[in-house]
Scaffold this motif. Structure first.
Motif, PDB file in Angstrom:
ATOM      1  N   ALA A  61       0.839  -1.200   0.000  1.00 22.51           N
ATOM      2  CA  ALA A  61       0.000   0.000   0.000  1.00 22.51           C
ATOM      3  C   ALA A  61       0.876   1.253   0.000  1.00 22.51           C
ATOM      4  O   ALA A  61       2.061   1.193   0.302  1.00 22.51           O
ATOM      5  CB  ALA A  61      -0.912  -0.006   1.227  1.00 22.51           C
ATOM      6  N   ASP A  62       0.290   2.365  -0.354  1.00 25.46           N
ATOM      7  CA  ASP A  62       1.051   3.611  -0.467  1.00 25.46           C
ATOM      8  C   ASP A  62       1.591   4.127   0.866  1.00 25.46           C
ATOM      9  O   ASP A  62       2.562   4.861   0.890  1.00 25.46           O
ATOM     10  CB  ASP A  62       0.188   4.697  -1.125  1.00 25.46           C
ATOM     11  N   GLU A  63       0.981   3.744   1.971  1.00 24.01           N
ATOM     12  CA  GLU A  63       1.440   4.215   3.273  1.00 24.01           C
ATOM     13  C   GLU A  63       2.709   3.478   3.695  1.00 24.01           C
ATOM     14  O   GLU A  63       2.921   2.331   3.327  1.00 24.01           O
ATOM     15  CB  GLU A  63       0.371   3.993   4.358  1.00 24.01           C
ATOM     16  N   ILE A  64       3.518   4.136   4.479  1.00 26.53           N
ATOM     17  CA  ILE A  64       4.718   3.507   5.031  1.00 26.53           C
ATOM     18  C   ILE A  64       4.288   2.558   6.139  1.00 26.53           C
ATOM     19  O   ILE A  64       3.487   2.911   6.997  1.00 26.53           O
ATOM     20  CB  ILE A  64       5.696   4.576   5.568  1.00 26.53           C
ATOM     21  N   ARG A  65       4.794   1.346   6.091  1.00 25.31           N
ATOM     22  CA  ARG A  65       4.452   0.321   7.084  1.00 25.31           C
ATOM     23  C   ARG A  65       5.698  -0.058   7.870  1.00 25.31           C
ATOM     24  O   ARG A  65       6.748  -0.311   7.284  1.00 25.31           O
ATOM     25  CB  ARG A  65       3.905  -0.934   6.406  1.00 25.31           C
ATOM     26  N   SER A  66       5.543  -0.149   9.152  1.00 22.94           N
ATOM     27  CA  SER A  66       6.672  -0.588   9.974  1.00 22.94           C
ATOM     28  C   SER A  66       6.496  -2.060  10.311  1.00 22.94           C
ATOM     29  O   SER A  66       5.411  -2.636  10.148  1.00 22.94           O
ATOM     30  CB  SER A  66       6.739   0.226  11.262  1.00 22.94           C
ATOM     31  N   PHE A  67       7.558  -2.651  10.799  1.00 23.77           N
ATOM     32  CA  PHE A  67       7.515  -4.046  11.233  1.00 23.77           C
ATOM     33  C   PHE A  67       6.469  -4.213  12.331  1.00 23.77           C
ATOM     34  O   PHE A  67       5.675  -5.150  12.317  1.00 23.77           O
ATOM     35  CB  PHE A  67       8.910  -4.452  11.717  1.00 23.77           C
ATOM     36  N   THR A  68       6.434  -3.257  13.264  1.00 26.92           N
ATOM     37  CA  THR A  68       5.466  -3.293  14.359  1.00 26.92           C
ATOM     38  C   THR A  68       4.042  -3.194  13.830  1.00 26.92           C
ATOM     39  O   THR A  68       3.151  -3.930  14.285  1.00 26.92           O
ATOM     40  CB  THR A  68       5.752  -2.155  15.360  1.00 26.92           C
TER      41      THR A  68
ATOM     42  N   HIS B 264      12.415  -4.951  -1.103  1.00 29.55           N
ATOM     43  CA  HIS B 264      12.089  -5.668  -2.340  1.00 29.55           C
ATOM     44  C   HIS B 264      10.755  -5.181  -2.916  1.00 29.55           C
ATOM     45  O   HIS B 264      10.657  -4.887  -4.114  1.00 29.55           O
ATOM     46  CB  HIS B 264      12.029  -7.172  -2.065  1.00 29.55           C
ATOM     47  N   ILE B 265       9.746  -5.061  -2.088  1.00 28.67           N
ATOM     48  CA  ILE B 265       8.423  -4.620  -2.537  1.00 28.67           C
ATOM     49  C   ILE B 265       8.484  -3.187  -3.055  1.00 28.67           C
ATOM     50  O   ILE B 265       7.904  -2.865  -4.100  1.00 28.67           O
ATOM     51  CB  ILE B 265       7.387  -4.774  -1.404  1.00 28.67           C
ATOM     52  N   ARG B 266       9.202  -2.307  -2.359  1.00 24.62           N
ATOM     53  CA  ARG B 266       9.311  -0.911  -2.805  1.00 24.62           C
ATOM     54  C   ARG B 266      10.071  -0.794  -4.119  1.00 24.62           C
ATOM     55  O   ARG B 266       9.687  -0.019  -4.998  1.00 24.62           O
ATOM     56  CB  ARG B 266       9.975  -0.060  -1.723  1.00 24.62           C
ATOM     57  N   ILE B 267      11.130  -1.581  -4.278  1.00 20.95           N
ATOM     58  CA  ILE B 267      11.904  -1.534  -5.527  1.00 20.95           C
ATOM     59  C   ILE B 267      11.069  -2.099  -6.684  1.00 20.95           C
ATOM     60  O   ILE B 267      11.079  -1.545  -7.783  1.00 20.95           O
ATOM     61  CB  ILE B 267      13.248  -2.283  -5.394  1.00 20.95           C
ATOM     62  N   LYS B 268      10.329  -3.178  -6.456  1.00 20.45           N
ATOM     63  CA  LYS B 268       9.474  -3.733  -7.512  1.00 20.45           C
ATOM     64  C   LYS B 268       8.413  -2.710  -7.935  1.00 20.45           C
ATOM     65  O   LYS B 268       8.121  -2.563  -9.121  1.00 20.45           O
ATOM     66  CB  LYS B 268       8.796  -5.031  -7.063  1.00 20.45           C
ATOM     67  N   LYS B 269       7.864  -1.986  -6.980  1.00 22.19           N
ATOM     68  CA  LYS B 269       6.898  -0.933  -7.306  1.00 22.19           C
ATOM     69  C   LYS B 269       7.571   0.137  -8.162  1.00 22.19           C
ATOM     70  O   LYS B 269       7.024   0.577  -9.176  1.00 22.19           O
ATOM     71  CB  LYS B 269       6.347  -0.313  -6.019  1.00 22.19           C
ATOM     72  N   ALA B 270       8.764   0.532  -7.770  1.00 23.11           N
ATOM     73  CA  ALA B 270       9.506   1.545  -8.530  1.00 23.11           C
ATOM     74  C   ALA B 270       9.825   1.037  -9.939  1.00 23.11           C
ATOM     75  O   ALA B 270       9.711   1.787 -10.914  1.00 23.11           O
ATOM     76  CB  ALA B 270      10.803   1.909  -7.797  1.00 23.11           C
TER      77      ALA B 270
ATOM     78  N   GLN C 149       6.980   8.089  -4.168  1.00 22.48           N
ATOM     79  CA  GLN C 149       5.848   7.160  -4.205  1.00 22.48           C
ATOM     80  C   GLN C 149       6.227   5.753  -3.753  1.00 22.48           C
ATOM     81  O   GLN C 149       5.369   4.988  -3.342  1.00 22.48           O
ATOM     82  CB  GLN C 149       5.253   7.097  -5.616  1.00 22.48           C
ATOM     83  N   SER C 150       7.510   5.442  -3.819  1.00 21.08           N
ATOM     84  CA  SER C 150       7.999   4.137  -3.380  1.00 21.08           C
ATOM     85  C   SER C 150       8.460   4.167  -1.921  1.00 21.08           C
ATOM     86  O   SER C 150       9.111   3.232  -1.452  1.00 21.08           O
ATOM     87  CB  SER C 150       9.144   3.675  -4.288  1.00 21.08           C
ATOM     88  N   ASN C 151       8.123   5.249  -1.237  1.00 17.29           N
ATOM     89  CA  ASN C 151       8.386   5.414   0.201  1.00 17.29           C
ATOM     90  C   ASN C 151       9.868   5.470   0.573  1.00 17.29           C
ATOM     91  O   ASN C 151      10.276   4.970   1.616  1.00 17.29           O
ATOM     92  CB  ASN C 151       7.689   4.326   1.021  1.00 17.29           C
TER      93      ASN C 151
END
Length: 191
Positions: free
Chosen positions: A96-103, A134-140, A157-159
């Motif tokens: 998703a577009d929001e930044i997600r933390s491990f927590t 990996h997910i952010r780079i694939k999105k980019a 956009q890739s956070n």
């Protein structure tokens, strides 16, 4: 192995048996291979794939998946396809577009952080930071290949916190800069 929606949305008729199989097992394949099968079904083709161009790599991956699908369909004991319902949902949540933390992720899936860490290591042989990168780079990569959006906007956009950190992470992951990647995939925009 985990397969994203971009593969599952492919409309190429020859891919359909493999795509239906991946959808049926929730996009995740966990393999337990004995040494002989590992060589013929997976290891040798993957090593050959390194020396192939991108079109040949796609063909080889589909061929490997089809071999695995066929083996799973025969219920041979050396391969198992295990449904991991939480894993595709985690990938979707992280994507998703929001930044997600491990927590955030551990909380969202009602797991302790240590449980999530252990599951990621067991199921994907990775950690949260690597999976998230990996997910952010694939999105980019998708944005670079399919749009003409400026690289600085794609980084945002890739956070990524900055264009510099984006460029460094992208090059470490893809072995080329974002600009070089875009040039190599420019045909997608023109086609």
């Amino acid at each position: 192995m985990l397969f994203g929606n971009e593969l599952l949305d492919t409309a190429i008729p020859e891919f359909q048996p493999v795509i239906h199989w991946l959808k049926a097992i929730n996009q995740v394949v966990t393999l337990t291979l004995d040494t002989k099968c590992k060589e013929s079904l997976y290891k040798t083709p993957m090593l050959e794939m390194k020396q192939s161009n991108s079109v040949e790599q796609v063909t080889k991956v589909v061929s490997i998946l089809d071999s695995l699908r066929t083996s799973c369909d025969k219920n041979e004991p050396h391969i198992t396809a295990i449904q991991q319902a939480w894993l595709p949902r985690l990938i979707e949540y992280i994507s998703a577009d929001e930044i997600r933390s491990f927590t955030d992720c551990a909380s969202k899936f009602n797991m302790s952080e240590s449980s999530l860490k252990r599951l990621l290591k067991k199921e994907l042989d990775t950690n949260f930071t690597e999976l998230y990168r990996h997910i952010r780079i694939k999105k980019a990569q998708r944005l670079l290949a399919r749009t003409s959006i400026p690289i600085s906007i794609i980084a945002e956009q890739s956070n990524f916190n900055s264009v510099r950190s984006f460029n460094e992470a992208f090059k470490a992951y893809s072995s080329v800069t974002p600009k070089q990647f875009r040039i190599e995939h420019q045909w997608r925009l023109n086609g």
